[in-house]
Design a protein around this motif. Structure first.
Motif, PDB file in Angstrom:
ATOM      1  N   ARG A   4      42.209  40.628  76.040  1.00 49.20           N
ATOM      2  CA  ARG A   4      41.112  41.534  75.658  1.00 49.20           C
ATOM      3  C   ARG A   4      41.293  42.904  76.295  1.00 49.20           C
ATOM      4  O   ARG A   4      41.081  43.933  75.649  1.00 49.20           O
ATOM      5  N   ASN A  61      41.619  46.903  74.576  1.00 50.94           N
ATOM      6  CA  ASN A  61      40.491  47.820  74.750  1.00 50.94           C
ATOM      7  C   ASN A  61      40.819  48.851  75.826  1.00 50.94           C
ATOM      8  O   ASN A  61      41.089  48.495  76.977  1.00 50.94           O
ATOM      9  N   TYR A 118      38.477  54.561  79.373  1.00 51.93           N
ATOM     10  CA  TYR A 118      38.283  56.005  79.300  1.00 51.93           C
ATOM     11  C   TYR A 118      37.846  56.465  80.685  1.00 51.93           C
ATOM     12  O   TYR A 118      36.793  56.048  81.182  1.00 51.93           O
ATOM     13  N   ASN A 146      33.580  54.209  80.244  1.00 51.04           N
ATOM     14  CA  ASN A 146      33.103  53.110  79.393  1.00 51.04           C
ATOM     15  C   ASN A 146      33.002  51.790  80.160  1.00 51.04           C
ATOM     16  O   ASN A 146      33.254  50.709  79.619  1.00 51.04           O
ATOM     17  N   LYS A 157      30.463  49.928  81.369  1.00 54.98           N
ATOM     18  CA  LYS A 157      29.503  48.914  80.911  1.00 54.98           C
ATOM     19  C   LYS A 157      29.977  48.270  79.613  1.00 54.98           C
ATOM     20  O   LYS A 157      29.971  47.038  79.478  1.00 54.98           O
ATOM     21  N   MET A 158      30.400  49.068  78.660  1.00 60.97           N
ATOM     22  CA  MET A 158      30.870  48.546  77.377  1.00 60.97           C
ATOM     23  C   MET A 158      32.083  47.640  77.576  1.00 60.97           C
ATOM     24  O   MET A 158      32.182  46.551  76.983  1.00 60.97           O
ATOM     25  N   LEU A 159      33.007  48.073  78.441  1.00 64.54           N
ATOM     26  CA  LEU A 159      34.218  47.308  78.688  1.00 64.54           C
ATOM     27  C   LEU A 159      33.893  45.973  79.347  1.00 64.54           C
ATOM     28  O   LEU A 159      34.454  44.930  78.990  1.00 64.54           O
ATOM     29  N   SER A 160      32.980  46.001  80.308  1.00 64.45           N
ATOM     30  CA  SER A 160      32.580  44.767  80.993  1.00 64.45           C
ATOM     31  C   SER A 160      31.987  43.767  80.018  1.00 64.45           C
ATOM     32  O   SER A 160      32.295  42.565  80.071  1.00 64.45           O
ATOM     33  N   ASP A 161      31.128  44.250  79.110  1.00 65.71           N
ATOM     34  CA  ASP A 161      30.508  43.366  78.117  1.00 65.71           C
ATOM     35  C   ASP A 161      31.563  42.716  77.220  1.00 65.71           C
ATOM     36  O   ASP A 161      31.463  41.535  76.880  1.00 65.71           O
ATOM     37  N   ILE A 162      32.589  43.495  76.861  1.00 64.96           N
ATOM     38  CA  ILE A 162      33.649  42.968  75.989  1.00 64.96           C
ATOM     39  C   ILE A 162      34.524  41.969  76.740  1.00 64.96           C
ATOM     40  O   ILE A 162      34.810  40.866  76.249  1.00 64.96           O
ATOM     41  N   LYS A 182      32.748  38.515  77.954  1.00 64.77           N
ATOM     42  CA  LYS A 182      32.074  37.711  76.935  1.00 64.77           C
ATOM     43  C   LYS A 182      32.595  36.264  76.983  1.00 64.77           C
ATOM     44  O   LYS A 182      33.783  36.033  77.143  1.00 64.77           O
ATOM     45  N   GLU A 199      34.853  46.851  87.769  1.00 68.58           N
ATOM     46  CA  GLU A 199      35.069  48.292  87.644  1.00 68.58           C
ATOM     47  C   GLU A 199      36.032  48.790  88.723  1.00 68.58           C
ATOM     48  O   GLU A 199      36.943  49.577  88.446  1.00 68.58           O
TER      49      GLU A 199
END
Length: 313
Positions: free
Chosen positions: A121, A125, A128, A142, A144-149, A152, A175
């Motif tokens: 994953r 991804n 940035y 990014n 928060k978005m990366l952590s969610d992806i 999962k 992070e």
């Protein structure tokens, strides 16, 4: 008198030559151009428990693509893509293989297969990042978005070692860990004009295997030939004061007295500020303090490693 004048002119010319030998070492990436670098690391970790020494060998390599998206006076925004991430761990004959080129299997009893899912994953991804011109990451834009992806479906991990595997995955994709993965390739520049003999200091905090380490590196500019700047570097490592302990299932591990040293030979491209080649050796030692089920144990640990970063086409 004429000789004195000629001597004075020669001295002035000498100063001119010295000035020409200087260069500005800072990140200077061309917008939207992709730069690729490869990192390889070999580590041997020795741990002693009840008088028995256990050795673990770790081979790691990754390839990163860096693209500068935009720039301002004090920072730039860049895209980091980890195209490949491969880790092979041999712990007393037990081999764990993680390869981001594979899909992995989150339901597998093999920890390597499970962790491969998350490295796959990550390879798909980008990060940035906001960097200053010394190559230090100021922000993972990014995060928060990366952590969610990336995280999962971690609840789907089951089995006897599920708790330990989840802890390792969270540590590998935190992070701080992702920032450390990016800064390895960029954070070694003074961000200003320098001449041979100049020195500068870089302070880093690195997350490695769940451990938080403070690293102070002193760089020295040796010489400049064309667009190549040759540096030497010496680093000191120590556990971050009051670092969070590592939780492995029921065991709590602290590592306050870990410390070590490292040396590097670095060749930089003075046009871009990126590494052409960086070869390093390091050694870290200390005691791990383990608390589990009311017992307190002490485990001596030593870690020796070599690493190399090269620019690739």
């Amino acid at each position: 008198m004429k000789k004195i004048v000629l001597l004075f002119m020669a001295i002035l010319m000498g100063f001119g030559v010295m000035a020409q030998n200087g260069t500005t070492l800072k990140l200077n990436l061309e917008k939207n151009k992709v730069y690729r670098l490869k990192s390889t690391t070999e580590q041997t970790i020795s741990q002693t428990m009840n008088g028995i020494q256990q050795n673990t060998n770790v081979n790691y390599n990754s390839t990163v693509s860096i693209k500068m998206m935009d720039a301002a006076a004090d920072f730039m925004i860049a895209e980091f893509r980890f195209d490949t991430i491969v880790t092979i761990t041999n712990a007393m004959g037990k081999i764990v293989n993680i390869n981001s080129a594979n899909e992995g299997n989150i339901s597998s009893s093999d920890a390597g297969e499970v962790m491969t899912v998350f490295m796959n994953r990550l390879s798909k991804n980008p990060l940035y990042v906001k960097l200053d011109y010394t190559g230090k990451v100021l922000e993972l834009v990014n995060a928060k978005m990366l952590s969610d992806i990336l995280l999962k479906d971690t609840a789907s991990i089951t089995g006897e070692t599920a708790s330990v595997t989840k802890t390792q995955i969270v540590g590998m994709t935190s992070e701080k860990a992702l920032i450390s993965m990016a800064e390895v390739f960029t954070h070694n520049l003074p961000g200003k004009a320098v001449v041979p003999g100049d020195k500068w200091e870089i302070n880093d905090n690195m997350n490695s295997g769940g451990m938080s380490l403070d690293i102070v590196t002193t760089y020295s500019l040796g010489g400049i030939k064309g667009n190549m700047a040759n540096l030497t570097a010496e680093s000191s490592f120590r556990a971050t004061p009051n670092a969070e302990p590592i939780q492995y299932g029921p065991a709590t591990v602290t590592y306050d007295d870990l410390k070590g040293m490292g040396k590097s030979e670095v060749m930089l491209d003075s046009n871009t500020g990126l590494v052409i080649q960086n070869s390093s050796k390091s050694h870290l030692a200390g005691n791990l303090h383990i608390s589990v089920q009311g017992m307190n144990l002490q485990m001596p640990m030593e870690m020796s490693g070599t690493a190399k970063i090269v620019s690739i086409q």
